[in-house]
Design an enzyme around this catalytic site. Structure first.
Site, short mmCIF file in Angstrom:
data_model
loop_
_atom_site.label_atom_id
_atom_site.label_comp_id
_atom_site.label_asym_id
_atom_site.label_seq_id
_atom_site.Cartn_x
_atom_site.Cartn_y
_atom_site.Cartn_z
CE LYS A 1 -5.02 -0.95 1.78
NZ LYS A 1 -5.18 -2.18 2.48
CB THR B 1 -0.89 0.02 1.26
OG1 THR B 1 -1.66 -1.17 1.30
CG2 THR B 1 -1.82 1.23 1.23
#
Ligand code: NAD
Length: 293
Positions: free
Chosen positions: A168, A93
């Site tokens: 995300k 991420t």
């Protein structure tokens, strides 16, 4: 079966690489931490002494690293050793800007690339039930899908380069905001003499329903599997929620989006972390609201 290089074998990368081995792939792994590399070896990953050793002859390279700067450093090394046409997938991420830069680097090296961050945490990584949110060209996605299916149960192609990272951080910004809202409602209910169960029974079946209450209720009792029933052991650590909220705010600033509640949630989780709670589940932030009232 493919020959896969896996770079970054920590809490997430370790079990993900192990699932690739279980599916019959040949996995060569590299991590800067020797102890982590050794643990991966026990699950069948072949240890490499350097990125280039892992990447040489690999058809697919996967990275699972802490932040954008780690990914850009690792991809510089990866792309120096990867053959033209190699597919490089980043599952970390990271910020959208670094992700897009990594895609450009891959393109310049004539490699295929995909950003494919995950949700599902370490439990999902071990069980092979992660959700992947992918960004990149159709060709890269088609080649990656069967590999990602060995580590996850849901694989979504969100769009072009960086779209996986965008999905995300948007999703996790909703989660951070909704958890704060649910915690505030339970604290208000406590002050008003309304039981946790009564609020849950009403809100979880009416317009207040959301994942933060229905699946991950921040008070013990109504949802027995939520971390509130296990002393707020993560789950999803508050430090990781703060990381994702900060990424959302960087992206909001860069793109000119107005996200005042995302900004407020980021500040609240920063305060919560400063109070020594970074390693606890993010839903434990309810305790901070109790203290404030
Ligand atoms: P981690 O710190 O456990 O693992 C990262 C690993 O990368 C470490 O072992 C470190 O030694 C290694 N590393 C760093 N730089 C490297 C380099 N240049 N070359 C090789 N190895 C290098 O972190 P994690 O929990 O596995 O998280 C990885 C990523 O997944 C992060 O971006 C995180 O935000 C994301 N993520 C984590 C979770 C979670 O629940 N842990 C959930 C979803 C997404």
């Amino acid at each position: 079966m493919a020959r896969i290089a896996f770079i970054g074998l920590g809490n997430m990368g370790g079990p993900m690489a192990a699932n690739l081995v279980k599916s019959g792939h040949e996995v060569l792994g590299f991590d800067l931490a020797a102890s982590v590399l050794k643990a991966a070896e026990e699950s069948g990953v072949k240890p490499a002494s350097h990125v280039s050793q892992a990447v040489k002859d690999a058809e697919i390279v996967i990275s699972m690293l802490p932040q954008g700067r780690h990914v850009l450093t690792a991809w510089t090394d990866i792309l120096q050793s990867a053959a033209q046409g190699t597919l490089v997938i980043d599952c970390s991420t990271i910020d959208v800007e670094s992700s897009r830069k990594a895609h450009e680097m891959a393109k310049a090296a004539s490699c295929l690339s995909l950003d494919a961050p995950v949700s599902g945490g370490t439990g999902g990584a071990s069980a092979g039930t992660l959700t992947f949110m992918a960004g990149g060209a159709d060709e890269a996605f088609a080649k990656a899908k069967p590999i990602l299916e060995a580590m996850g149960k849901k694989i979504v192609h969100c769009g072009e380069a960086g779209a996986g990272q965008a999905a995300k951080i948007c999703n996790n910004m909703i989660l951070g905001i909704s958890m704060v809202g649910v915690c505030e409602a339970f604290v208000l209910a406590e002050k008003l003499g309304l039981s946790h169960q009564a609020l849950f029974d009403v809100a979880s079946t009416s317009s207040g329903q959301c994942w933060s209450i229905n699946t991950y209720c921040p008070v013990p009792g109504p949802v027995p599997t939520s971390p509130a029933n296990n002393s707020y052991k993560p789950g999803f650590a508050a430090a990781l929620m703060l990381k994702d909220l900060r990424l959302s705010q960087e992206a909001a600033l860069a793109s000119g989006a107005s996200t005042p509640l995302g900004a407020e949630a980021a500040q609240l989780f920063a305060l919560f972390e400063k109070q020594g709670n970074g390693g606890r589940d993010f839903s434990a932030i309810i305790e901070m609201f109790r203290e404030k009232t």
